[in-house]
Design an enzyme around this catalytic site. Structure first.
Site, PDB file in Angstrom:
ATOM      1  N   PHE A   1       0.826  -1.204   0.009  1.00 13.81           N
ATOM      2  CA  PHE A   1       0.119   0.385  -0.198  1.00 13.81           C
ATOM      3  C   PHE A   1       0.749   1.091   0.084  1.00 13.81           C
ATOM      4  O   PHE A   1       1.363   2.261  -1.072  1.00 13.81           O
ATOM      5  CB  PHE A   1      -0.779  -0.249   1.236  1.00 13.81           C
ATOM      6  CG  PHE A   1      -1.470   1.432   1.577  1.00 13.81           C
ATOM      7  CD1 PHE A   1      -2.070   2.081   0.870  1.00 13.81           C
ATOM      8  CD2 PHE A   1      -1.509   1.588   2.822  1.00 13.81           C
ATOM      9  CE1 PHE A   1      -2.780   3.434   0.847  1.00 13.81           C
ATOM     10  CE2 PHE A   1      -2.027   2.874   3.260  1.00 13.81           C
ATOM     11  CZ  PHE A   1      -3.099   3.657   2.381  1.00 13.81           C
TER      12      PHE A   1
ATOM     13  N   ASP B   1      12.490 -12.236  -0.786  1.00 16.86           N
ATOM     14  CA  ASP B   1      12.791 -11.372   0.660  1.00 16.86           C
ATOM     15  C   ASP B   1      13.278 -11.179   1.689  1.00 16.86           C
ATOM     16  O   ASP B   1      14.523 -11.813   1.381  1.00 16.86           O
ATOM     17  CB  ASP B   1      12.248 -12.921   1.274  1.00 16.86           C
ATOM     18  CG  ASP B   1      11.847 -13.434   2.630  1.00 16.86           C
ATOM     19  OD1 ASP B   1      11.401 -12.783   3.602  1.00 16.86           O
ATOM     20  OD2 ASP B   1      11.038 -13.816   2.664  1.00 16.86           O
ATOM     21  N   ILE B   2      13.063 -10.076   2.203  1.00 18.92           N
ATOM     22  CA  ILE B   2      14.069  -9.471   3.115  1.00 18.92           C
ATOM     23  C   ILE B   2      14.605 -10.327   4.129  1.00 18.92           C
ATOM     24  O   ILE B   2      15.433 -10.828   4.606  1.00 18.92           O
ATOM     25  CB  ILE B   2      13.455  -8.251   3.588  1.00 18.92           C
ATOM     26  CG1 ILE B   2      12.660  -8.758   4.471  1.00 18.92           C
ATOM     27  CG2 ILE B   2      13.566  -7.330   2.980  1.00 18.92           C
ATOM     28  CD1 ILE B   2      11.723  -7.169   5.512  1.00 18.92           C
TER      29      ILE B   2
ATOM     30  N   THR C   1       5.605   2.684  12.744  1.00 16.23           N
ATOM     31  CA  THR C   1       4.906   3.329  12.699  1.00 16.23           C
ATOM     32  C   THR C   1       4.685   3.900  14.155  1.00 16.23           C
ATOM     33  O   THR C   1       5.386   4.209  15.530  1.00 16.23           O
ATOM     34  CB  THR C   1       3.809   2.132  13.155  1.00 16.23           C
ATOM     35  OG1 THR C   1       2.170   2.313  13.881  1.00 16.23           O
ATOM     36  CG2 THR C   1       4.546   1.138  14.078  1.00 16.23           C
ATOM     37  N   ASP C   2       3.263   4.811  14.490  1.00 21.15           N
ATOM     38  CA  ASP C   2       3.232   5.268  15.907  1.00 21.15           C
ATOM     39  C   ASP C   2       2.691   4.223  17.132  1.00 21.15           C
ATOM     40  O   ASP C   2       2.886   4.774  18.033  1.00 21.15           O
ATOM     41  CB  ASP C   2       2.202   6.224  15.986  1.00 21.15           C
ATOM     42  CG  ASP C   2       0.862   6.041  15.096  1.00 21.15           C
ATOM     43  OD1 ASP C   2       0.822   5.019  15.672  1.00 21.15           O
ATOM     44  OD2 ASP C   2      -0.614   6.764  15.396  1.00 21.15           O
ATOM     45  N   GLU C   3       2.134   3.017  16.433  1.00 22.96           N
ATOM     46  CA  GLU C   3       1.690   1.955  17.432  1.00 22.96           C
ATOM     47  C   GLU C   3       2.908   1.882  18.650  1.00 22.96           C
ATOM     48  O   GLU C   3       2.558   1.053  19.082  1.00 22.96           O
ATOM     49  CB  GLU C   3       1.202   0.454  16.296  1.00 22.96           C
ATOM     50  CG  GLU C   3       0.337   1.136  16.041  1.00 22.96           C
ATOM     51  CD  GLU C   3      -0.679   0.048  15.003  1.00 22.96           C
ATOM     52  OE1 GLU C   3      -0.541  -0.688  15.545  1.00 22.96           O
ATOM     53  OE2 GLU C   3      -1.237   0.749  13.892  1.00 22.96           O
TER      54      GLU C   3
ATOM     55  N   TYR D   1       1.958  -7.470  15.985  1.00 22.04           N
ATOM     56  CA  TYR D   1       2.383  -6.229  15.065  1.00 22.04           C
ATOM     57  C   TYR D   1       3.509  -5.025  15.792  1.00 22.04           C
ATOM     58  O   TYR D   1       4.820  -4.901  15.217  1.00 22.04           O
ATOM     59  CB  TYR D   1       0.982  -5.795  14.473  1.00 22.04           C
ATOM     60  CG  TYR D   1       2.046  -4.538  13.941  1.00 22.04           C
ATOM     61  CD1 TYR D   1       2.581  -4.857  12.791  1.00 22.04           C
ATOM     62  CD2 TYR D   1       1.139  -3.212  14.124  1.00 22.04           C
ATOM     63  CE1 TYR D   1       2.783  -3.246  11.650  1.00 22.04           C
ATOM     64  CE2 TYR D   1       1.822  -2.259  13.323  1.00 22.04           C
ATOM     65  CZ  TYR D   1       2.220  -2.377  11.850  1.00 22.04           C
ATOM     66  OH  TYR D   1       2.788  -1.341  11.218  1.00 22.04           O
ATOM     67  N   SER D   2       3.137  -4.611  16.986  1.00 21.89           N
ATOM     68  CA  SER D   2       3.806  -3.005  17.656  1.00 21.89           C
ATOM     69  C   SER D   2       4.548  -3.744  17.597  1.00 21.89           C
ATOM     70  O   SER D   2       5.867  -3.185  17.806  1.00 21.89           O
ATOM     71  CB  SER D   2       2.469  -2.180  18.137  1.00 21.89           C
ATOM     72  OG  SER D   2       2.500  -2.807  19.473  1.00 21.89           O
TER      73      SER D   2
ATOM     74  N   LYS E   1       7.995  -3.857  15.042  1.00 23.99           N
ATOM     75  CA  LYS E   1       7.675  -2.410  14.930  1.00 23.99           C
ATOM     76  C   LYS E   1       9.105  -1.835  15.514  1.00 23.99           C
ATOM     77  O   LYS E   1       9.645  -1.415  15.338  1.00 23.99           O
ATOM     78  CB  LYS E   1       6.933  -1.693  14.179  1.00 23.99           C
ATOM     79  CG  LYS E   1       6.421  -3.175  13.290  1.00 23.99           C
ATOM     80  CD  LYS E   1       6.830  -2.885  12.121  1.00 23.99           C
ATOM     81  CE  LYS E   1       6.945  -0.698  11.037  1.00 23.99           C
ATOM     82  NZ  LYS E   1       7.449  -1.936  10.042  1.00 23.99           N
TER      83      LYS E   1
ATOM     84  N   PRO F   1     -18.379  -4.632  10.834  1.00 24.10           N
ATOM     85  CA  PRO F   1     -17.824  -4.756  12.173  1.00 24.10           C
ATOM     86  C   PRO F   1     -17.402  -4.024  12.592  1.00 24.10           C
ATOM     87  O   PRO F   1     -16.166  -3.949  12.420  1.00 24.10           O
ATOM     88  CB  PRO F   1     -17.125  -6.231  11.775  1.00 24.10           C
ATOM     89  CG  PRO F   1     -16.547  -6.099  10.162  1.00 24.10           C
ATOM     90  CD  PRO F   1     -17.720  -5.026   9.758  1.00 24.10           C
TER      91      PRO F   1
ATOM     92  N   ASP G   1     -14.579  -7.500  20.704  1.00 23.31           N
ATOM     93  CA  ASP G   1     -13.610  -6.477  20.266  1.00 23.31           C
ATOM     94  C   ASP G   1     -12.576  -6.963  20.023  1.00 23.31           C
ATOM     95  O   ASP G   1     -11.853  -8.518  20.278  1.00 23.31           O
ATOM     96  CB  ASP G   1     -13.660  -5.357  21.833  1.00 23.31           C
ATOM     97  CG  ASP G   1     -12.485  -4.288  21.684  1.00 23.31           C
ATOM     98  OD1 ASP G   1     -12.255  -4.268  20.587  1.00 23.31           O
ATOM     99  OD2 ASP G   1     -12.950  -3.560  22.230  1.00 23.31           O
ATOM    100  N   ARG G   2     -11.383  -6.379  19.387  1.00 25.79           N
ATOM    101  CA  ARG G   2      -9.952  -6.892  18.676  1.00 25.79           C
ATOM    102  C   ARG G   2      -9.020  -7.144  20.996  1.00 25.79           C
ATOM    103  O   ARG G   2      -8.947  -6.007  21.831  1.00 25.79           O
ATOM    104  CB  ARG G   2      -9.146  -5.896  18.445  1.00 25.79           C
ATOM    105  CG  ARG G   2      -7.732  -5.850  18.313  1.00 25.79           C
ATOM    106  CD  ARG G   2      -6.770  -4.830  17.510  1.00 25.79           C
ATOM    107  NE  ARG G   2      -6.928  -5.322  16.027  1.00 25.79           N
ATOM    108  CZ  ARG G   2      -6.428  -4.326  15.104  1.00 25.79           C
ATOM    109  NH1 ARG G   2      -6.532  -2.862  15.731  1.00 25.79           N
ATOM    110  NH2 ARG G   2      -7.265  -3.943  14.509  1.00 25.79           N
TER     111      ARG G   2
END
Ligand code: NAD
Ligand code: TYD
Length: 356
Positions: free
Chosen positions: A18, A66-67, A137-139, A162-163, A166, A217, A292-293
């Site tokens: 993206f 692939d990295i 990311t800000d996460e 994920y965060s 990162k 959702p 909820d997640r």
């Protein structure tokens, strides 16, 4: 980067995704003297259709790889002698990181380390004209309550796989900068939206479901807050930071644009009722509150004033305009959506949402 020669060979990782596709397009078109090498594994999230308009440009080359593959990465550094890296390749979706954390550790942590090792080995202490630009990311800063903002000095407090992956990659980049003097910097950006985003993320998922009259959702009560930035403005920020940012520094990128999830979805329903010629209120009936997640971060909000005052960047358009342009793009590119949401994505969708 001001001392860099006009001719540069730039390795962009994750350029078929993206944000990466917007960065590749911007650099290929704006800088004919640069050669842009787009390295991408083409996972479910990578799509060369995203770059149809630049694929035949003479200053663009696609490399499939692939990295995390040290031998392959070493080989392309030997073959092409990159001056700079803009590193975007990653697993990027929080829900998938809850389902399968190890893929995130492998790609985001190990993959970043492999790239840093290649740069260390091939740049051999040279700093002139070199830069490793890590897109993050800000996460990594964790979750805010109703008040306050993330600044560049906010302590890291990642809460999802994920965060955390990162955050770990950010630490490695800074450690290699500090220990081995590799010219490197990090930018941490808020949530992006715009064309070519895989419809597993909030905005394109809701657009796609509204088009197909499927339930919308909303996790929990829909009160979680995100700070949204148009992807083209993120690409512009990366351009500015790449050329004017200081090695060793961190830059926060944000939209000065906070929204509760439920308010975004309500706005989208209104815009799309108009675009699709539906009576007002039709799409909003699709709103469905679901479980909820796990570990759902409540609020992210970026203070992007450093970037604004030091490097003169700010968002170019309002959220309302960007959202409308995004809706228009998805409505005119239904084939793109249909092709990437077939097959494996159907399976993911069922797993993620059925019985939720
Ligand atoms: P995306 O998931 O759309 O694209 C990721 C790309 O990386 C894909 O093209 C994929 O094929 C490629 N890739 C994945 N694993 C790879 C591997 N092992 N080797 C080579 N290529 C691989 O992601 P995105 O939303 O464009 O995000 C890009 C970067 O920006 C990520 O590093 C992400 O953490 C960061 N970021 C994203 C956002 C956001 O809102 N989307 C916000 C801030 C930062
Ligand atoms: P997402 O686009 O996954 O980005 P991130 O979790 O990285 O911020 O989600 C944005 C917000 O929207 C987040 O608070 C979770 C919420 N959300 C939903 O309510 N429903 C959905 O189907 C999705 C994908 C996200």
């Amino acid at each position: 980067m001001s001392h860099m020669s006009a001719q540069k060979k730039i390795l962009v990782t994750g350029g078929a995704g993206f944000i990466g596709s917007h960065v590749v397009r911007l650099f290929v078109q704006k800088y004919p003297a640069y050669h842009i090498y787009n390295l991408d594994k083409l996972t479910y999230a990578g799509n060369l259709e995203n770059l149809k308009d630049v694929e035949s440009a003479s200053n663009y080359t696609f490399l499939k790889g692939d990295i995390t593959d040290h031998g392959y990465i070493d080989g392309i550094f030997k073959a092409h002698g990159f001056d700079a890296v803009i590193h975007l390749a990653a697993e990027s979706h929080v829900d998938r990181s809850i389902e399968n954390p190890m893929e995130f550790v492998t790609t985001n942590v190990l993959g970043t380390a492999v790239l840093l090792n290649a740069v260390r080995e091939h740049w051999k202490g040279q700093t002139e004209g070199k830069l490793f630009y890590h897109v993050s990311t800000d996460e990594v800063y964790g979750s805010l309550s109703d008040d306050g903002f993330f600044t560049e000095t906010t302590p890291y407090d990642p809460r999802s796989p994920y965060s955390a992956s990162k955050a770990s990659s950010d630490h490695l980049v800074r450690a290699y900068n500090h220990t081995f003097h590799i010219p490197a910097l990090v930018s941490n950006c808020s949530n992006n939206y715009g064309s070519h985003q895989f419809p597993e993320k909030l905005i394109p998922l809701m657009i796609n479901n509204i088009v197909h009259n499927k339930p919308l959702p909303i996790y929990g009560k829909g009160e979680n807050v995100r700070d949204w930035l148009w992807v083209n403005d993120h690409a512009r920020a990366i351009d500015v930071i790449f050329h004017k940012g200081k090695s060793g520094d961190t830059y926060n990128i944000g939209g000065f644009n906070e929204w509760k999830n439920i308010d975004i979805v309500t706005l989208l329903c209104k815009v799309m009722d108009q675009k699709l010629g539906r009576p007002e209120g039709t799409s909003a009936e699709l709103v469905t509150f679901v479980k909820d997640r796990a570990g759902h971060d409540f609020r992210y909000a970026i203070d992007a004033n450093k970037l604004k005052t030091e490097l003169g960047w700010e968002p170019s358009i309002t959220f309302e305009k960007g959202l409308e342009a995004t809706v228009d793009w998805y409505l005119s590119n239904q084939e793109w959506v249909a092709s990437i949401t077939s097959g494996a994505y159907q399976q993911y969708y069922q797993q993620q949402y059925e019985g939720r």
